[in-house]
Scaffold this motif. Structure first.
Motif, PDB file in Angstrom:
ATOM      1  N   MET A  74      61.227  22.793  15.498  1.00 49.81           N
ATOM      2  CA  MET A  74      61.939  23.104  14.116  1.00 49.81           C
ATOM      3  C   MET A  74      62.296  21.670  13.767  1.00 49.81           C
ATOM      4  O   MET A  74      62.254  21.252  12.600  1.00 49.81           O
ATOM      5  CB  MET A  74      63.154  23.836  14.771  1.00 49.81           C
ATOM      6  N   LEU A  75      62.795  20.686  14.556  1.00 51.52           N
ATOM      7  CA  LEU A  75      63.334  19.439  14.374  1.00 51.52           C
ATOM      8  C   LEU A  75      62.127  18.622  13.761  1.00 51.52           C
ATOM      9  O   LEU A  75      62.340  17.753  12.676  1.00 51.52           O
ATOM     10  CB  LEU A  75      63.821  18.722  15.181  1.00 51.52           C
ATOM     11  N   LEU A  76      61.090  18.860  14.411  1.00 55.46           N
ATOM     12  CA  LEU A  76      59.773  17.996  13.770  1.00 55.46           C
ATOM     13  C   LEU A  76      59.361  18.374  12.474  1.00 55.46           C
ATOM     14  O   LEU A  76      59.036  17.452  11.636  1.00 55.46           O
ATOM     15  CB  LEU A  76      58.724  18.195  14.940  1.00 55.46           C
ATOM     16  N   ALA A  77      59.512  19.671  12.378  1.00 62.03           N
ATOM     17  CA  ALA A  77      59.120  20.093  10.712  1.00 62.03           C
ATOM     18  C   ALA A  77      60.119  19.884   9.857  1.00 62.03           C
ATOM     19  O   ALA A  77      60.032  19.116   8.881  1.00 62.03           O
ATOM     20  CB  ALA A  77      59.158  21.544  10.703  1.00 62.03           C
ATOM     21  N   SER A  78      61.519  19.546  10.248  1.00 62.41           N
ATOM     22  CA  SER A  78      62.320  18.935   9.504  1.00 62.41           C
ATOM     23  C   SER A  78      62.119  17.472   8.902  1.00 62.41           C
ATOM     24  O   SER A  78      62.691  17.234   7.983  1.00 62.41           O
ATOM     25  CB  SER A  78      63.968  19.243  10.008  1.00 62.41           C
ATOM     26  N   GLY A 126      60.962  10.917  14.121  1.00 64.70           N
ATOM     27  CA  GLY A 126      61.901  10.326  13.217  1.00 64.70           C
ATOM     28  C   GLY A 126      61.951   8.860  13.344  1.00 64.70           C
ATOM     29  O   GLY A 126      62.273   8.163  12.242  1.00 64.70           O
ATOM     30  N   TYR A 127      62.118   8.202  14.587  1.00 63.46           N
ATOM     31  CA  TYR A 127      62.250   7.039  14.701  1.00 63.46           C
ATOM     32  C   TYR A 127      61.023   5.887  13.849  1.00 63.46           C
ATOM     33  O   TYR A 127      61.318   5.369  13.298  1.00 63.46           O
ATOM     34  CB  TYR A 127      62.284   6.349  16.184  1.00 63.46           C
ATOM     35  N   ARG A 128      60.057   6.826  14.360  1.00 60.18           N
ATOM     36  CA  ARG A 128      58.720   5.804  13.592  1.00 60.18           C
ATOM     37  C   ARG A 128      58.667   6.135  11.944  1.00 60.18           C
ATOM     38  O   ARG A 128      58.505   5.088  11.483  1.00 60.18           O
ATOM     39  CB  ARG A 128      57.555   6.783  14.062  1.00 60.18           C
ATOM     40  N   LYS A 129      59.241   7.379  11.465  1.00 58.41           N
ATOM     41  CA  LYS A 129      59.405   7.503  10.060  1.00 58.41           C
ATOM     42  C   LYS A 129      60.289   6.438   9.358  1.00 58.41           C
ATOM     43  O   LYS A 129      60.088   5.680   8.524  1.00 58.41           O
ATOM     44  CB  LYS A 129      59.854   8.884   9.661  1.00 58.41           C
ATOM     45  N   ALA A 130      61.290   6.187  10.343  1.00 60.13           N
ATOM     46  CA  ALA A 130      62.288   5.212   9.954  1.00 60.13           C
ATOM     47  C   ALA A 130      61.836   3.845   9.858  1.00 60.13           C
ATOM     48  O   ALA A 130      62.145   3.050   8.918  1.00 60.13           O
ATOM     49  CB  ALA A 130      63.623   5.494  10.714  1.00 60.13           C
ATOM     50  N   ARG A 131      60.912   3.452  10.804  1.00 60.16           N
ATOM     51  CA  ARG A 131      60.577   2.191  10.734  1.00 60.16           C
ATOM     52  C   ARG A 131      59.629   1.888   9.692  1.00 60.16           C
ATOM     53  O   ARG A 131      59.374   0.707   9.069  1.00 60.16           O
ATOM     54  CB  ARG A 131      59.726   1.973  12.291  1.00 60.16           C
TER      55      ARG A 131
END
Lengths: 229, 412
Positions: free
Chosen positions: B307-311, B405-410
């Motif tokens: 669920m979180l991954l999809a979010s 999420g961390y990778r997306k943020a980087r």
């Protein structure tokens, strides 16, 4: 100098042959209210990415407010950005599920200055100065009108008293009346707080508000490079 | 602010967050329930008999002897002679002895022939003695003392007449209905097989079998009560007996001497050892149940993570915005971990509350219908450890979406 660029070259990792920026030299004096225009896809957002430290140039040097960004660590760059640079974008300026006050307070989270109680008062002062009615402070930002959202975005950008304010097409999603109202709020705010303002847009009609107007194409010399390769 | 952001962000995605929470609640419920019932049944199980040092019966397997003498399950292989009982209990290390005679039943409940020493010395749980809910122990020939469940299920009260059946089947065609017993006592509930037993005197057992041979009634002689009292009702044999010794240290010595008893093949077992042997066999089933509930929990963890991954995809703009206002990439990692943690904590809270409510409301029913007592307080050290492992496991599984999420943020 608020901004100094020297021998900047930048391309995205996925398209190495396509140079987006090639700026031999460009600078912006402290306290200037500068308008930089250029067509969509002309590298405006990339330029702002370099100035914020979210992107690093392939070569050259970026100095913002006298600080050379290449010498900072990632963490230091994040802190520098939080403390010294305010941003307003065309859209997605706010967390849609937080209310106006929390959205602005969120920006204080990452700058070194703390003291929550005092900050909340500052937010209210800013909201009053920006003519945001009190009954809109506590509702989720997605329920605000676009014009109102952009005002909250100004408050968010100003709360940390940044020395540099960057506006990336902030009026593009607004109609003429709202756009004028936005400019009439933004310009004196920047002037009163002695901020350097870098306003980027493809809409040349807004240039009347500014003392310094430049075209991105005048200092970004990518034409020759990309054609040659 | 981080906590507020995590909470608001979850509330913003109510639909999927609620479903994940529901899955988490159900899995915590199942896991806690299995673990709790496991420990409770193990406790109940080992509480079935206490204070008995040795159980002696005809030579057979340890577990078999334990099953028929204590749990009233299965059939005794053979009887032992009364003479043997007297010889063995004459040992001066023997403090007390309870003879047991099984083989008759009443509407599916076993009848136990014994002596008054049973009420004096038999104990269960943490050395609890048997207590009378109503009435007193048997002292007449045809007196019977009922276990709590027998009285409750069959609706007997003091003074009622009970006819025993020969054999242990639920429906028996050979009834000892010519000599009914009178209910003189009803025991308080113990949560052990005692609740399902009818207790009569050894002489009573002898009396109803007096004109029987090889399991069949041979002569229809009408013996009266006074006739019976004149007859020698000393039993010739019993099924097994329990021993209490004057010193724990003597247990192995007495056990060896019984096992070497020459004139009849008998065996003495230590109830504690036999109970744990039996438990080890049942334990396989319990472990399987636990394994299944752990798998259910892992599925719920993966549900929360997916669920979180999809979010993360739909939160691209949020992540960019957070980066612009100066949040370091690890802030995103913490944010998503915290969201998973919130769901898990809430799931634990709801699951545990639900379980306690269920146990509290089912407790009376379980004791009344099945004689199983399960405490509704699940806040034991074991469930504490379990909840801690649940939380740790969910944090570990949430590393997957948090890293994303961390990778997306980087990248932004």
């Amino acid at each position: 100098m608020a901004i100094e660029l020297a021998d900047i070259r930048f391309h995205y990792p996925s398209r190495a042959e396509h140079t987006v920026l090639n700026v031999p030299s460009w600078s912006l004096k402290t306290g200037t209210q500068a308008f930089v225009y250029g067509p969509s896809g002309g590298g405006k957002s990339t330029l702002l990415g370099l100035l914020s430290g979210l992107l690093s140039p392939n070569s050259g040097q970026v100095r913002v407010l006298g600080q050379c960004l290449d010498t900072l660590s990632n963490r230091q760059r994040d802190q520098f950005r939080a403390a010294n640079i305010g941003y307003v974008f065309q859209q997605f300026n706010l967390m849609p599920y937080l209310n106006a006050i929390d959205n602005v307070l969120l920006a204080t989270q990452f700058s070194q200055s703390n003291n929550r109680g005092g900050k909340e008062n500052e937010v209210k002062v800013l909201f009053n100065a920006l003519n945001i009615p009190e009954n809109e402070w506590q509702i989720p930002c997605r329920d605000l009108s676009v014009g109102q959202q952009q005002r909250v975005a100004i408050a968010r950008a100003l709360i940390n008293k940044p020395k540099l304010l960057i506006a990336d097409e902030p009026t593009s999603s607004l109609d003429q009346a709202n756009s004028d109202a936005f400019m009439k709020l933004l310009m004196p705010m920047a002037a009163d707080n002695n901020m350097t303002l870098l306003f980027v847009s493809h809409d040349h009609s807004l240039s009347s508000y500014f003392t310094s107007v430049e075209s991105l194409g005048d200092f970004n010399q990518v034409e020759g490079i990309n054609n040659a390769s | 602010m981080l906590a507020k952001l995590a909470l608001q962000s979850l509330l913003d995605r109510k639909g999927s967050a609620m479903l994940s929470l529901l899955a988490m609640t159900v899995s915590v419920f199942v896991l806690l329930a299995v673990e709790h019932i496991r420990h409770q049944t193990k406790d109940n199980f080992s509480n079935t008999v206490s204070g008995v040092d040795l159980i002696v019966g005809a030579r057979t397997g340890n577990i078999n002897l334990l099953l028929y003498s204590v749990f009233r399950i299965g059939s005794p292989t053979n009887n032992i002679r009364w003479q043997t009982y007297e010889n063995i209990t004459s040992n001066k290390l023997v403090k007390w002895a309870i003879p047991i005679s099984l083989g008759d039943s009443h509407k599916g409940y076993r009848v136990l022939g014994t002596t008054q020493d049973y009420f004096e010395y038999f104990s269960y749980g943490k050395k609890n003695r048997l207590e009378f809910d109503q009435g007193h122990q048997f002292d007449q020939l045809f007196d019977v003392v009922l276990g709590a469940e027998v009285a409750n299920k069959l609706g007997y009260s003091l003074g009622d007449k009970v006819a025993l059946a020969h054999g242990i089947a639920t429906t028996s065609f050979s009834m000892h209905d010519d000599r009914p017993f009178t209910v003189v006592g009803i025991l308080a509930a113990t949560g052990t097989p005692v609740d399902q037993t009818l207790h009569v005197s050894l002489k009573g057992i002898e009396a109803i079998h007096i004109d029987w041979q090889h399991g069949v009634k041979v002569a229809n002689t009408e013996l009266t009560q006074s006739d019976l009292e004149k007859v020698d009702l000393q039993p010739k044999s019993i099924t097994a007996f329990m021993l209490g010794l004057s010193s724990k240290m003597a247990t192995f010595q007495v056990q060896r001497s019984i096992n070497e008893y020459a004139s009849e093949p008998v065996v003495a077992i230590l109830p504690g050892v036999a109970l744990s042997e039996l438990w080890r066999m049942i334990g396989v089933l319990e472990n399987t149940l636990l394994l299944v509930s752990i798998l259910v929990f892992i599925a719920a963890c993966l549900g929360v993570s997916s669920m979180l991954l999809a979010s993360i995809r739909e939160r691209r703009h949020e992540i960019q915005l957070l980066r612009i206002i100066g949040s370091p990439p690890y802030f995103l990692f913490l944010l998503i971990e915290l969201e998973a943690l919130l769901i898990t904590l809430l799931g634990c809270l709801l699951g545990a509350t639900l379980l306690m409510a269920c146990l509290a409301s089912l407790q009376g029913y379980l004791v009344a219908e099945y004689g199983i007592y399960i405490a509704s307080n699940i806040l034991t050290k074991h469930s504490g450890y379990l909840l801690m492992s649940i939380i740790m496991a969910s944090i570990v599984v949430a590393i997957i979406p948090s890293l994303s999420g961390y990778r997306k943020a980087r990248e932004s």
